[in-house]
Design a protein around this motif. Structure first.
Motif, mmCIF file in Angstrom:
data_model
loop_
_atom_site.group_PDB
_atom_site.id
_atom_site.type_symbol
_atom_site.label_atom_id
_atom_site.label_comp_id
_atom_site.label_asym_id
_atom_site.label_seq_id
_atom_site.Cartn_x
_atom_site.Cartn_y
_atom_site.Cartn_z
ATOM 1 N N LEU A 73 -25.154 -88.949 20.867
ATOM 2 C CA LEU A 73 -23.211 -88.843 20.867
ATOM 3 C C LEU A 73 -22.816 -87.351 20.979
ATOM 4 O O LEU A 73 -21.391 -87.368 21.235
ATOM 5 N N SER A 74 -23.203 -86.432 20.404
ATOM 6 C CA SER A 74 -22.650 -85.202 20.463
ATOM 7 C C SER A 74 -23.121 -84.449 22.250
ATOM 8 O O SER A 74 -22.121 -83.569 22.068
ATOM 9 N N GLY A 75 -23.767 -84.751 22.525
ATOM 10 C CA GLY A 75 -23.628 -84.305 23.800
ATOM 11 C C GLY A 75 -22.949 -85.280 25.177
ATOM 12 O O GLY A 75 -22.792 -84.905 26.381
ATOM 13 N N SER A 76 -21.690 -85.801 24.285
ATOM 14 C CA SER A 76 -21.318 -87.239 24.680
ATOM 15 C C SER A 76 -20.538 -87.002 24.541
ATOM 16 O O SER A 76 -18.959 -88.574 24.487
ATOM 17 N N VAL A 77 -19.475 -86.310 23.849
ATOM 18 C CA VAL A 77 -17.982 -86.196 22.870
ATOM 19 C C VAL A 77 -17.168 -86.142 23.952
ATOM 20 O O VAL A 77 -15.875 -87.359 23.371
ATOM 21 N N ASP A 106 -27.743 -83.391 9.356
ATOM 22 C CA ASP A 106 -28.038 -82.117 10.241
ATOM 23 C C ASP A 106 -27.440 -82.583 11.489
ATOM 24 O O ASP A 106 -26.624 -82.268 12.226
ATOM 25 N N ALA A 107 -27.972 -83.899 11.566
ATOM 26 C CA ALA A 107 -27.126 -84.488 13.001
ATOM 27 C C ALA A 107 -26.004 -85.056 12.721
ATOM 28 O O ALA A 107 -25.430 -84.923 14.123
ATOM 29 N N LEU A 108 -25.715 -85.251 11.743
ATOM 30 C CA LEU A 108 -24.052 -85.764 11.588
ATOM 31 C C LEU A 108 -23.144 -84.931 11.955
ATOM 32 O O LEU A 108 -21.926 -84.985 12.159
ATOM 33 N N VAL A 109 -23.286 -83.589 10.753
ATOM 34 C CA VAL A 109 -22.493 -82.844 11.252
ATOM 35 C C VAL A 109 -22.220 -81.631 11.908
ATOM 36 O O VAL A 109 -21.427 -81.914 13.444
ATOM 37 N N GLY A 110 -23.661 -82.177 13.088
ATOM 38 C CA GLY A 110 -23.385 -81.219 14.503
ATOM 39 C C GLY A 110 -22.526 -82.429 15.533
ATOM 40 O O GLY A 110 -21.849 -81.550 16.608
ATOM 41 N N LEU A 111 -22.425 -83.591 14.916
ATOM 42 C CA LEU A 111 -21.606 -84.257 16.067
ATOM 43 C C LEU A 111 -20.513 -84.525 15.201
ATOM 44 O O LEU A 111 -18.815 -84.182 16.181
ATOM 45 N N ILE A 113 -18.661 -81.825 14.573
ATOM 46 C CA ILE A 113 -18.468 -79.789 15.042
ATOM 47 C C ILE A 113 -17.914 -80.333 16.236
ATOM 48 O O ILE A 113 -17.210 -79.854 16.927
ATOM 49 N N SER A 114 -19.234 -80.607 17.611
ATOM 50 C CA SER A 114 -19.154 -81.356 18.285
ATOM 51 C C SER A 114 -17.235 -81.859 19.278
ATOM 52 O O SER A 114 -16.529 -81.642 19.999
ATOM 53 N N LEU A 115 -16.966 -82.682 17.918
ATOM 54 C CA LEU A 115 -15.296 -83.291 18.232
ATOM 55 C C LEU A 115 -14.640 -82.622 17.852
ATOM 56 O O LEU A 115 -13.260 -83.465 18.775
ATOM 57 N N ALA A 116 -14.872 -81.842 16.776
ATOM 58 C CA ALA A 116 -13.875 -80.955 16.437
ATOM 59 C C ALA A 116 -13.526 -80.141 17.506
ATOM 60 O O ALA A 116 -12.475 -80.138 17.808
ATOM 61 N N LYS A 121 -7.729 -83.724 19.189
ATOM 62 C CA LYS A 121 -7.442 -85.296 19.009
ATOM 63 C C LYS A 121 -8.570 -85.607 17.539
ATOM 64 O O LYS A 121 -8.313 -86.574 16.639
ATOM 65 N N TYR A 122 -9.899 -85.280 17.365
ATOM 66 C CA TYR A 122 -10.221 -85.899 16.677
ATOM 67 C C TYR A 122 -10.171 -84.555 15.366
ATOM 68 O O TYR A 122 -11.166 -84.429 14.664
#
Length: 597
Positions: A73-77, A106-111, A113-116, A121-122
């Motif tokens: 998901l981090s690579g697909s934001v 670690d994975a959730l925080v990465g997501l 950061i990517s969203l923000a 909007k996020y």
């Protein structure tokens, strides 16, 4: 259906088979699921959302699958739509780092950061979610005595602050969006827990980061406002039950803290919260000092003090944040604080109550700050004396006390400081000579000796006479009077004539930070006491003036012996007392004794 099944299901667009799939294939599969919902096919999207729901007690494989999904998901934001993928976003923002394994965090925080960073909007949702971790869930709070839970708390908050900092670096708008959220999520005063203490710990951590360069002032204002609210929550009047038969400068408060807590609704928790908040605030200031940035932080701290504390007359503790900061750096912060207060007092653009409050703070600070050199105290007194003398020369025929409140507050400030510092001031001929204009001020027809608080005037005159400063009539005695109708008139409805903001700190843990640099009345050697070669004069031996030949004894002053409040609570009640109050000294003139030369 688990994450592996979603990604290897034959119905998926990209079947990588047997669970041995690359990150690229996983990302393509997730993107396919995201795209399908916009085409009216929601099965694979629903399976994707379902795969993010972790059941308590899940095995290692489930956690590994979740990490894979989050990374994909981090690579697909860029493919995530705030409308079509609302359920997915709700699942993401509903997750808690407190419930996750370290590699999943670690994975959730990465997501996040990517969203923000990808879409504005996020940004708010990501920041709000991270701030929400400043206060742990109840199960964590209840187990904070356990080493494992303490370590978990450290790990979670480390991830949170790291994410906030990285988002702030990637999105320049982030700090300005973050600060209002911090204020909004600040826990309210709660008599059942200390959530606000944990929250403030995190605020100070932010203040110490690069975010503090942008939002440091607002962070201090949040903390100062909460300190003030807790301070006002305590009914100090029920705690300070003084004996009306004792003079103001004879008082040494008994240790009534526990009794006061019992008489205050919810007092135990409020006391504890305020004390803990003060301690972590002191620790933060000490850390700033060690990092060499206290001078910079002080400007922001004073702004918060001026906004929330200066005009709050019932505050008893929160103002000691300023006192402690000054004690850490007397040459810079200590001088700045007094100078800023003096500037406020002298400013005709400031409201009358603010000017009176400022000079009350200045007087209390100069009297109590053990770290202040006598030379600096004398220089501040000279400015006050000169200001009052100039006022006398320009005043009109109106002699009503309420018409000259600024003048009387300045006069009382001078006398109050001299009650604590007169011996050391008069010992230096230059400092003594700077007080010469004070005689004409006190003899002026505005009669400050008759209007200012009688207990302060009486102690001042007693020391002035003993020190050879003035020749004072013995008939000018106020006995046990603590306030008068005239002092009420100049004090106004706020009773600024009885406002001594740096009375002793009444919280035990906080007091341990203050007491080493605080002059208690029991330490003062008035001029009417004979010299004792075996004792040091506590109000003379201060930083920058003189060093003791012996090392100071270890340990703080005994708390219960040194708590002193000189804030009066009793008014005179009959005409006889009033008539006695209005008696003036038969003569006040500059002494011709050798000591005055």
């Amino acid at each position: 259906m688990g994450a592996s099944e979603v990604l290897t299901d034959p119905s998926s667009l990209y079947d990588v088979g047997n669970g041995e799939y690359s990150d690229t294939y996983t990302m393509l599969t997730v993107r396919n699921a995201l795209a399908s919902v916009q085409n009216g096919e929601s099965d694979r999207y629903e399976e994707l959302v379902q795969s993010m729901q972790i059941i308590k007690g899940a095995d290692h494989a489930v956690w590994a699958d979740l990490v894979t999904i989050l990374n994909a998901l981090s690579g697909s934001v860029a493919c995530i739509d705030i409308i079509h993928h609302r359920k997915l976003l709700s699942s993401v923002f509903g997750m808690s780092l407190w419930d996750l394994k370290p590699h999943v965090m670690d994975a959730l925080v990465g997501l996040l950061i990517s969203l923000a960073a990808t879409s504005g909007k996020y940004l708010d949702s990501c920041l709000n979610m991270l701030i929400g971790h400043f206060v742990p869930p109840r199960w964590v709070i209840d187990r904070l005595s356990q080493r494992r839970v303490i370590d978990q708390k450290t790990d979670v908050l480390s991830w949170v602050h790291g994410a906030i900092l990285k988002i702030s670096l990637l999105v320049p708008l982030a700090p300005s969006r973050l600060l209002p959220m911090l204020a909004q999520q600040m826990p309210k005063i709660n008599k059942k827990d200390n959530l606000v203490v944990m929250y403030v710990e995190n605020l100070f951590k932010l203040q110490s980061s690069p975010i503090g360069q942008v939002g440091g002032s607002m962070i201090f204002m949040m903390v100062m406002e909460r300190l003030r609210d807790l301070d006002l929550e305590i009914d100090w009047d029920d705690i300070l039950q003084d004996d009306s038969s004792r003079g103001m400068f004879d008082m040494e408060l008994e240790d009534t803290m526990n009794e006061g807590e019992e008489n205050t609704s919810g007092g135990n928790v409020v006391f504890e919260s305020l004390d803990k908040l003060m301690v972590i605030s002191f620790d933060h200031l000490e850390s700033c000092n060690l990092d060499g940035r206290l001078d910079q932080v002080f400007e922001k701290l004073f702004g918060a003090f001026e906004n929330f504390i200066l005009n709050t007359y019932k505050s008893k503790v929160s103002q000691f944040l300023m006192f402690y900061a000054c004690s850490l750096d007397p040459e810079n912060c200590g001088v700045k604080f007094a100078s800023k207060l003096m500037d406020i007092f002298l400013s005709s653009n400031k409201p009358r109550p603010t000017r009176m409050s400022a000079v009350a703070y200045l007087a209390s600070y100069l009297a109590r700050g053990k770290f202040l050199p006598v030379s600096f105290v004398a220089s501040m007194l000279k400015r006050l004396v000169d200001e009052c003398a100039d006022y006398c020369g320009a005043c009109n025929d109106d002699i009503r006390p309420e018409a000259h409140q600024i003048f009387y507050s300045g006069c009382q400030a001078i006398m109050y400081v001299l009650c604590f510092r007169m011996r050391s001031i008069l010992n230096v001929p230059l400092f003594r000579s700077q007080l010469i204009p004070l005689e004409s001020v006190l003899m002026h027809r505005l009669n400050p000796l008759m209007v200012c608080l009688p207990s302060v005037v009486a102690e001042f005159l007693k020391q002035a006479k003993a020190g050879g400063m003035f020749v004072v009539s013995d008939s000018f005695i106020f006995d046990d009077l603590l306030e008068s109708e005239l002092s009420r008139a100049f004090g106004g409805p706020e009773r600024l004539d009885t406002f001594f903001p740096f009375d002793s700190c009444l919280l035990k843990s906080s007091n341990s930070y203050i007491s080493p640099n605080f002059i208690y009345w029991s330490m003062v050697r008035p001029t009417y006491e004979e010299d004792d070669d075996d004792e040091e004069d506590a109000e003379i031996i201060v930083n920058g003036d003189e060093e003791s030949d012996e090392e100071e004894e270890e340990g703080d002053l005994d708390y219960s012996m040194n708590k002193m409040s000189i804030t009066p609570k009793h008014s005179f009640k009959n005409k006889m007392e009033r008539d006695r109050l209005l008696k003036m000294p038969s003569m006040i003139r500059h002494s011709t004794s050798p000591e005055s030369l």
